[in-house]
Design a protein around this motif. Structure first.
Motif, PDB file in Angstrom:
ATOM      1  N   ILE A  46       0.850  -1.180   0.000  1.00  0.00           N
ATOM      2  CA  ILE A  46       0.000   0.000   0.000  1.00  0.00           C
ATOM      3  C   ILE A  46       0.888   1.233   0.000  1.00  0.00           C
ATOM      4  O   ILE A  46       1.962   1.235   0.602  1.00  0.00           O
ATOM      5  N   GLU A  47       0.469   2.259  -0.725  1.00  0.00           N
ATOM      6  CA  GLU A  47       1.146   3.551  -0.688  1.00  0.00           C
ATOM      7  C   GLU A  47       0.156   4.582  -0.174  1.00  0.00           C
ATOM      8  O   GLU A  47      -0.997   4.616  -0.608  1.00  0.00           O
ATOM      9  N   ILE A  48       0.626   5.402   0.750  1.00  0.00           N
ATOM     10  CA  ILE A  48      -0.218   6.423   1.351  1.00  0.00           C
ATOM     11  C   ILE A  48       0.484   7.765   1.225  1.00  0.00           C
ATOM     12  O   ILE A  48       1.637   7.906   1.629  1.00  0.00           O
ATOM     13  N   GLU A  49      -0.213   8.738   0.649  1.00  0.00           N
ATOM     14  CA  GLU A  49       0.322  10.096   0.552  1.00  0.00           C
ATOM     15  C   GLU A  49      -0.307  10.917   1.671  1.00  0.00           C
ATOM     16  O   GLU A  49      -1.527  10.904   1.850  1.00  0.00           O
ATOM     17  N   ALA A  50       0.536  11.593   2.436  1.00  0.00           N
ATOM     18  CA  ALA A  50       0.074  12.366   3.580  1.00  0.00           C
ATOM     19  C   ALA A  50       1.032  13.528   3.808  1.00  0.00           C
ATOM     20  O   ALA A  50       2.155  13.510   3.303  1.00  0.00           O
ATOM     21  N   PRO A  51       0.606  14.545   4.563  1.00  0.00           N
ATOM     22  CA  PRO A  51       1.506  15.666   4.840  1.00  0.00           C
ATOM     23  C   PRO A  51       2.778  15.218   5.560  1.00  0.00           C
ATOM     24  O   PRO A  51       2.754  14.278   6.361  1.00  0.00           O
ATOM     25  N   THR A  52       3.872  15.884   5.273  1.00  0.00           N
ATOM     26  CA  THR A  52       5.149  15.591   5.931  1.00  0.00           C
ATOM     27  C   THR A  52       4.993  15.685   7.440  1.00  0.00           C
ATOM     28  O   THR A  52       4.343  16.589   7.947  1.00  0.00           O
ATOM     29  N   GLY A  53       5.562  14.717   8.140  1.00  0.00           N
ATOM     30  CA  GLY A  53       5.482  14.681   9.588  1.00  0.00           C
ATOM     31  C   GLY A  53       4.355  13.810  10.125  1.00  0.00           C
ATOM     32  O   GLY A  53       4.284  13.546  11.322  1.00  0.00           O
ATOM     33  N   THR A  54       3.475  13.339   9.238  1.00  0.00           N
ATOM     34  CA  THR A  54       2.376  12.473   9.652  1.00  0.00           C
ATOM     35  C   THR A  54       2.904  11.091  10.021  1.00  0.00           C
ATOM     36  O   THR A  54       3.768  10.553   9.341  1.00  0.00           O
ATOM     37  N   VAL A  55       2.386  10.509  11.074  1.00  0.00           N
ATOM     38  CA  VAL A  55       2.696   9.131  11.432  1.00  0.00           C
ATOM     39  C   VAL A  55       1.572   8.267  10.876  1.00  0.00           C
ATOM     40  O   VAL A  55       0.404   8.467  11.206  1.00  0.00           O
ATOM     41  N   VAL A  56       1.926   7.340   9.996  1.00  0.00           N
ATOM     42  CA  VAL A  56       0.954   6.455   9.350  1.00  0.00           C
ATOM     43  C   VAL A  56       1.047   5.080  10.000  1.00  0.00           C
ATOM     44  O   VAL A  56       2.135   4.514  10.097  1.00  0.00           O
ATOM     45  N   THR A  57      -0.085   4.564  10.439  1.00  0.00           N
ATOM     46  CA  THR A  57      -0.141   3.225  11.006  1.00  0.00           C
ATOM     47  C   THR A  57      -1.141   2.400  10.212  1.00  0.00           C
ATOM     48  O   THR A  57      -2.272   2.828   9.992  1.00  0.00           O
ATOM     49  N   VAL A  58      -0.708   1.228   9.768  1.00  0.00           N
ATOM     50  CA  VAL A  58      -1.561   0.295   9.033  1.00  0.00           C
ATOM     51  C   VAL A  58      -1.674  -0.971   9.866  1.00  0.00           C
ATOM     52  O   VAL A  58      -0.660  -1.503  10.337  1.00  0.00           O
ATOM     53  N   GLU A  59      -2.895  -1.440  10.046  1.00  0.00           N
ATOM     54  CA  GLU A  59      -3.132  -2.683  10.779  1.00  0.00           C
ATOM     55  C   GLU A  59      -3.878  -3.652   9.881  1.00  0.00           C
ATOM     56  O   GLU A  59      -4.841  -3.268   9.211  1.00  0.00           O
ATOM     57  N   ALA A  60      -3.431  -4.905   9.856  1.00  0.00           N
ATOM     58  CA  ALA A  60      -4.085  -5.936   9.046  1.00  0.00           C
ATOM     59  C   ALA A  60      -3.774  -7.299   9.629  1.00  0.00           C
ATOM     60  O   ALA A  60      -2.613  -7.620   9.886  1.00  0.00           O
ATOM     61  N   GLN A  61      -4.778  -8.091   9.842  1.00  0.00           N
ATOM     62  CA  GLN A  61      -4.651  -9.473  10.305  1.00  0.00           C
ATOM     63  C   GLN A  61      -3.702  -9.613  11.503  1.00  0.00           C
ATOM     64  O   GLN A  61      -2.835 -10.488  11.533  1.00  0.00           O
ATOM     65  N   GLY A  62      -3.845  -8.724  12.474  1.00  0.00           N
ATOM     66  CA  GLY A  62      -3.036  -8.801  13.684  1.00  0.00           C
ATOM     67  C   GLY A  62      -1.636  -8.226  13.561  1.00  0.00           C
ATOM     68  O   GLY A  62      -0.865  -8.261  14.515  1.00  0.00           O
ATOM     69  N   ASN A  63      -1.284  -7.700  12.403  1.00  0.00           N
ATOM     70  CA  ASN A  63       0.031  -7.071  12.194  1.00  0.00           C
ATOM     71  C   ASN A  63      -0.134  -5.556  12.183  1.00  0.00           C
ATOM     72  O   ASN A  63      -1.194  -5.032  11.847  1.00  0.00           O
TER      73      ASN A  63
END
Length: 90
Positions: A46-63
């Protein structure tokens, strides 16, 4: 190295949209290098575009994957504010 100037920049992005980041490297004294992936995968990323400094968290199947969005690897280089997360077998 002596007095030889060193000025290396790199650009990491999925240029061919195959799910694996490609690497473009340039420096002050040599031709530019492009390390292009050869179609390793089309899924499970997955690619996520967000403002600089954003913390991106992805959760899937317990990971969980957490990344900080940045624009550059260092001096004199810049990349789009995109986080590329490989999800593996999820």
């Amino acid at each position: 190295m002596g007095n030889t100037p060193v000025d290396i920049q790199y650009y990491l992005a999925d240029l061919n949209q195959d799910g694996v980041p490609d690497l473009l490297v340039s420096d002050f004294q040599r031709p530019t290098w492009l390390y292009m992936s050869k179609g390793c995968t089309m899924a499970n990323w997955i690619e996520i575009e967000a403002p600089t400094g954003t913390v991106v968290t992805v959760e899937a199947q317990g990971n969980q994957w957490t990344h900080l969005v940045t624009r550059g690897p260092g001096f004199s280089a810049s990349m789009p504010p995109i986080v590329h997360i490989g999800l593996g077998s999820v």
